[in-house]
Design a protein around this motif. Sequence first.
Motif, short mmCIF file in Angstrom:
data_model
loop_
_atom_site.label_atom_id
_atom_site.label_comp_id
_atom_site.label_asym_id
_atom_site.label_seq_id
_atom_site.Cartn_x
_atom_site.Cartn_y
_atom_site.Cartn_z
N PHE A 64 0.62 -1.17 0.24
CA PHE A 64 -0.05 0.05 -0.11
C PHE A 64 0.92 1.25 0.09
O PHE A 64 1.86 1.36 0.65
N THR A 65 0.49 2.19 -0.49
CA THR A 65 1.27 3.52 -0.61
C THR A 65 1.08 4.51 0.63
O THR A 65 0.19 4.01 1.42
N LEU A 66 2.04 5.01 0.89
CA LEU A 66 2.12 6.10 2.14
C LEU A 66 1.99 7.41 1.48
O LEU A 66 2.91 7.91 1.04
N SER A 67 0.85 8.12 1.79
CA SER A 67 0.72 9.58 1.25
C SER A 67 0.46 10.72 2.10
O SER A 67 0.88 11.68 1.80
N ASP A 68 0.11 10.35 3.44
CA ASP A 68 -0.47 11.27 4.14
C ASP A 68 -0.30 11.03 5.53
O ASP A 68 -0.50 9.93 5.82
N ARG A 72 -2.21 14.41 16.54
CA ARG A 72 -2.53 15.48 17.55
C ARG A 72 -1.34 16.36 17.77
O ARG A 72 -1.76 17.67 18.10
N LEU A 73 -0.32 15.96 17.76
CA LEU A 73 0.83 16.94 17.90
C LEU A 73 1.40 17.53 16.43
O LEU A 73 0.83 17.20 15.73
N PRO A 74 2.01 18.66 16.66
CA PRO A 74 2.38 19.31 15.35
C PRO A 74 3.27 18.51 14.63
O PRO A 74 3.93 17.54 15.06
N ASP A 75 3.26 18.88 13.30
CA ASP A 75 4.17 18.29 12.33
C ASP A 75 5.68 18.32 12.65
O ASP A 75 6.28 19.31 12.89
N PRO A 76 6.36 17.10 12.78
CA PRO A 76 7.60 17.35 13.43
C PRO A 76 8.77 17.58 12.14
O PRO A 76 9.95 17.61 12.29
N GLY A 77 8.09 17.86 10.78
CA GLY A 77 8.89 18.19 9.69
C GLY A 77 8.76 16.95 8.71
O GLY A 77 9.79 16.63 7.66
N SER A 78 7.64 16.45 8.49
CA SER A 78 7.38 15.40 7.56
C SER A 78 7.07 16.09 6.33
O SER A 78 6.68 17.12 6.25
N ARG A 79 7.53 15.21 5.22
CA ARG A 79 7.46 15.81 3.79
C ARG A 79 6.04 15.20 3.23
O ARG A 79 5.73 15.68 2.28
N LEU A 80 5.51 14.41 3.93
CA LEU A 80 4.05 13.99 3.59
C LEU A 80 2.99 15.11 3.90
O LEU A 80 3.51 15.73 4.88
N GLY A 81 2.12 15.11 3.25
CA GLY A 81 0.89 16.23 3.97
C GLY A 81 0.64 15.74 5.18
O GLY A 81 0.37 14.61 5.68
N TYR A 82 0.72 16.65 6.21
CA TYR A 82 0.47 16.65 7.68
C TYR A 82 -0.79 17.39 7.98
O TYR A 82 -0.93 18.40 7.67
N PRO A 116 -6.20 8.66 -1.16
CA PRO A 116 -5.00 9.36 -1.12
C PRO A 116 -5.01 10.88 -1.24
O PRO A 116 -5.85 11.31 -2.10
N GLY A 117 -4.20 11.62 -0.48
CA GLY A 117 -4.35 12.83 -0.70
C GLY A 117 -5.09 13.67 0.17
O GLY A 117 -5.37 14.81 -0.03
N THR A 118 -5.58 12.87 1.22
CA THR A 118 -6.64 13.52 2.19
C THR A 118 -6.20 13.26 3.62
O THR A 118 -5.29 12.64 3.59
N SER A 119 -6.69 14.11 4.53
CA SER A 119 -6.26 13.66 5.90
C SER A 119 -6.50 12.23 6.27
O SER A 119 -7.39 11.60 5.64
N PRO A 120 -5.67 11.83 7.10
CA PRO A 120 -6.04 10.28 7.51
C PRO A 120 -7.49 10.30 8.31
O PRO A 120 -8.01 9.24 8.44
#
Length: 181
Positions: A64-68, A72-82, A116-120
Motif C-alpha cells: 500500500f502507498t503511504l501518502s498522508d 494530535r501533535l505538530p508536524d515534526p517536519g514530515s514531507r508527507l501532507g500533515y 490518498p491526498g486527504t487527511s487520515p
Amino acid sequence: MPTESRQALVVSGSGPDASTATATLYRDDGEGWRAGPAWPARNGRRGWTTDHREGDLRSPVGVFTLSDAGGRLPDPGSRLGYDRSDAFTVDGTGFEGEPLAGSFDHVIAIDYNRVPGTSPLDRRRPRGGRYGGGIWLHVDHGGPTHGCVGLRPEHLRELLLALDPARRPVVVMGDAETLAQ
C-alpha cells in the motif's frame, strides 16, 4: 511492489495469527536496496488477512502507498501532507488494558481503502465500508491493534522524517510466510 517506489517499509509478522511484527525501512538510493534498523511493531489482535473486513481485528496483507500523515501533535517536519488536529485524540484502554492515550500523537495513513491526498481522518472508503479503513501506522500503545500497525514513538517520528513522497513510499505488510510467496 510498484517499480517507481524507492522506499518500502516492510512489516513482517511472526505468523498469520500473531499480533507482533518487525518493521524495517528499505531505501533504494540508486545502488540497490538497503535496510535500516529493525523495529518492533504491533498489528491486528487476530493477526493478518488477505481479505480484510471491518471489525475482523486483522491487519490487511499487501503493498500500500503511504501518502498522508497527521496527528494530535505538530508536524515534526514530515514531507508527507500533515494534518494537525485535536480530532486525533483517543482515550480508553486497549485489548490488554493498556492506555490508548497518545496513540494518535502522530499517524501515517496506509492507503488501504482510503482516498490518498486527504487527511487520515477522512472517512471515505472507495471500496465500501464493509472492507474497513482507517488503517494507520500509529504510536504503539503496548498491545495489539484493531488492524493498524503500531510503532514506538521514536521510530514513528524517525519514519515521518524519512519518508519522501518523491520516492513513492509504500508499506509491504503481512505475516512472513505470506510475504515470502
